[in-house]
Design an enzyme around this catalytic site. Structure first.
Site, PDB file in Angstrom:
ATOM      1  N   ALA A  77       0.811  -1.228   0.000  1.00  0.00           N
ATOM      2  CA  ALA A  77       0.000   0.000   0.000  1.00  0.00           C
ATOM      3  C   ALA A  77       0.843   1.277   0.000  1.00  0.00           C
ATOM      4  O   ALA A  77       0.301   2.367  -0.225  1.00  0.00           O
ATOM      5  CB  ALA A  77      -0.920   0.005   1.206  1.00  0.00           C
ATOM      6  N   TYR A  78       2.146   1.174   0.279  1.00  0.00           N
ATOM      7  CA  TYR A  78       3.001   2.388   0.310  1.00  0.00           C
ATOM      8  C   TYR A  78       3.271   2.851  -1.117  1.00  0.00           C
ATOM      9  O   TYR A  78       3.814   2.084  -1.898  1.00  0.00           O
ATOM     10  CB  TYR A  78       4.347   2.104   0.990  1.00  0.00           C
ATOM     11  CG  TYR A  78       4.297   1.645   2.425  1.00  0.00           C
ATOM     12  CD1 TYR A  78       3.158   1.816   3.213  1.00  0.00           C
ATOM     13  CD2 TYR A  78       5.401   1.027   3.016  1.00  0.00           C
ATOM     14  CE1 TYR A  78       3.134   1.378   4.534  1.00  0.00           C
ATOM     15  CE2 TYR A  78       5.378   0.592   4.330  1.00  0.00           C
ATOM     16  CZ  TYR A  78       4.246   0.770   5.079  1.00  0.00           C
ATOM     17  OH  TYR A  78       4.223   0.339   6.382  1.00  0.00           O
ATOM     18  N   SER A  79       2.909   4.062  -1.567  1.00  0.00           N
ATOM     19  CA  SER A  79       2.249   5.105  -0.787  1.00  0.00           C
ATOM     20  C   SER A  79       0.988   5.546  -1.530  1.00  0.00           C
ATOM     21  O   SER A  79       0.953   6.591  -2.159  1.00  0.00           O
ATOM     22  CB  SER A  79       3.209   6.281  -0.608  1.00  0.00           C
ATOM     23  OG  SER A  79       3.879   6.523  -1.859  1.00  0.00           O
ATOM     24  N   GLU A 103       4.572   1.931  -4.850  1.00  0.00           N
ATOM     25  CA  GLU A 103       5.732   2.774  -5.200  1.00  0.00           C
ATOM     26  C   GLU A 103       6.974   2.364  -4.408  1.00  0.00           C
ATOM     27  O   GLU A 103       8.071   2.284  -4.962  1.00  0.00           O
ATOM     28  CB  GLU A 103       5.415   4.255  -4.955  1.00  0.00           C
ATOM     29  CG  GLU A 103       4.460   4.876  -5.959  1.00  0.00           C
ATOM     30  CD  GLU A 103       2.993   4.495  -5.765  1.00  0.00           C
ATOM     31  OE1 GLU A 103       2.211   4.671  -6.707  1.00  0.00           O
ATOM     32  OE2 GLU A 103       2.644   4.016  -4.650  1.00  0.00           O
TER      33      GLU A 103
END
Length: 315
Positions: free
Chosen positions: A54-56, A66
């Site tokens: 989930a980052y970012s 990413e």
């Protein structure tokens, strides 16, 4: 700087006592800065990198992934995959939300592609999904282990009850079992881990790898009355100054740091590293300059008196 290694619970993995948080890569640190931080971390003896699919995704224009993409490019360009313990997480990517069996499988395959690797060393469920039975989650994770795509499994943001149920199911069915837990835990947030969750982890021999180890930067000491800090997280961190606990903790950190000629962040991490069940706190660095205070935790052992002082201030 030591190239210290500590065992990560029962996994057999040997990790540096500070996990490098990857949340800033591809967010507040661009690719060039990220590579520089990763290089400096490894040069200091580090080998444990923590990220999530989930980052970012919270950044406008980003889709999630990413950080994994940056780390994957770095691993490829340095040809050092076998030296690095890579931890990532599933369950919060916009395209793979939740922990149904199909979602876990899809999320893992997408993470492997972005990381440019054939296996993930430590794979966490990022946020528990209580709509899915623990049996389905563990069975899906076990399949990834059987397929060689994941070496060890772990959990984050989970209740003591669901953690205990997951461990019991793994034991009963002889399936892959959680080896680590990633709780929210630091000097100004102790009740987020201490108590039933910590007790469950301790009884099962799980290694804790705490996130927000520096309370979004508050425990670096740069937030002071009247000071302005240029950070994407300054509102959250600055809020701790409003609380009596926050001010008492800063005073105790100042005292110990002064006596030991150490950075405040190093002392805060050393307290965490000395807590029961904790293997390696997670902290992130946006620039190479921020890194030395973090990796110095490998060389700082606080005395019983210093630990007691900090524990009392944070009570």
């Amino acid at each position: 700087m030591t190239s210290a290694r500590i065992p990560l619970g029962t996994s057999g993995l040997q990790v540096f006592p500070l996990a490098l948080g990857g949340n800033v890569f591809g967010w507040t640190a661009d690719e060039e800065q990220s590579f520089a931080v990763l290089d400096a971390y490894v040069a200091a003896g580090g080998n444990f990198i923590d990220t999530a699919d989930a980052y970012s995704a919270w950044v406008e224009g980003n889709r999630g992934g990413e950080s994994e993409t940056v780390i994957g490019k770095w691993l490829a360009s340095r040809s050092n995959r076998s030296d690095i313990v890579v931890a990532t997480k599933a369950g919060a990517h916009p395209d793979f939300r939740g922990l149904s069996a199909g979602t876990i499988k899809g999320a893992a395959e997408a993470s492997l592609r972005r990381l440019g690797t054939d296996h993930i060393d430590l794979y966490y469920t990022h946020f528990d999904d209580e709509t899915v039975p623990v049996e389905e989650i563990i069975t899906a994770l076990d399949q990834l282990v059987k397929d060689g795509k994941v070496r060890h499994i772990a959990a984050s943001n989970i209740s003591p009850e669901r953690l205990a149920a997951s461990l019991a199911f793994s034991e009963r069915e002889g399936l892959a079992r959680y080896v680590a837990l990633q709780p929210h835990y630091n000097l100004v947030s102790r009740d987020t881990y201490e108590g039933a969750l910590q007790d469950t982890a301790a009884a099962a021999g799980l290694a804790a790898v705490p996130y927000y180890a520096l309370a979004s930067g508050f425990l670096t000491g740069k937030y002071r009355p009247g000071a302005t800090v240029d950070s994407a997280r300054s509102a959250k961190a600055g809020g701790h100054l409003e609380s009596e606990r926050g001010r008492k903790v800063l005073a105790a950190l100042d005292q110990v740091a002064g006596e030991r000629n150490a950075e405040i962040a190093t002392v805060a991490l050393a307290w965490l590293a000395a807590r029961p069940t904790v293997a390696a706190p997670i902290a992130s660095a946006r620039t190479v300059e921020q890194l030395p205070a973090l990796v110095a935790v490998a060389d700082l052992r606080l005395t019983d008196r210093e630990l007691a002082l900090l524990t009392e201030a944070s009570a």
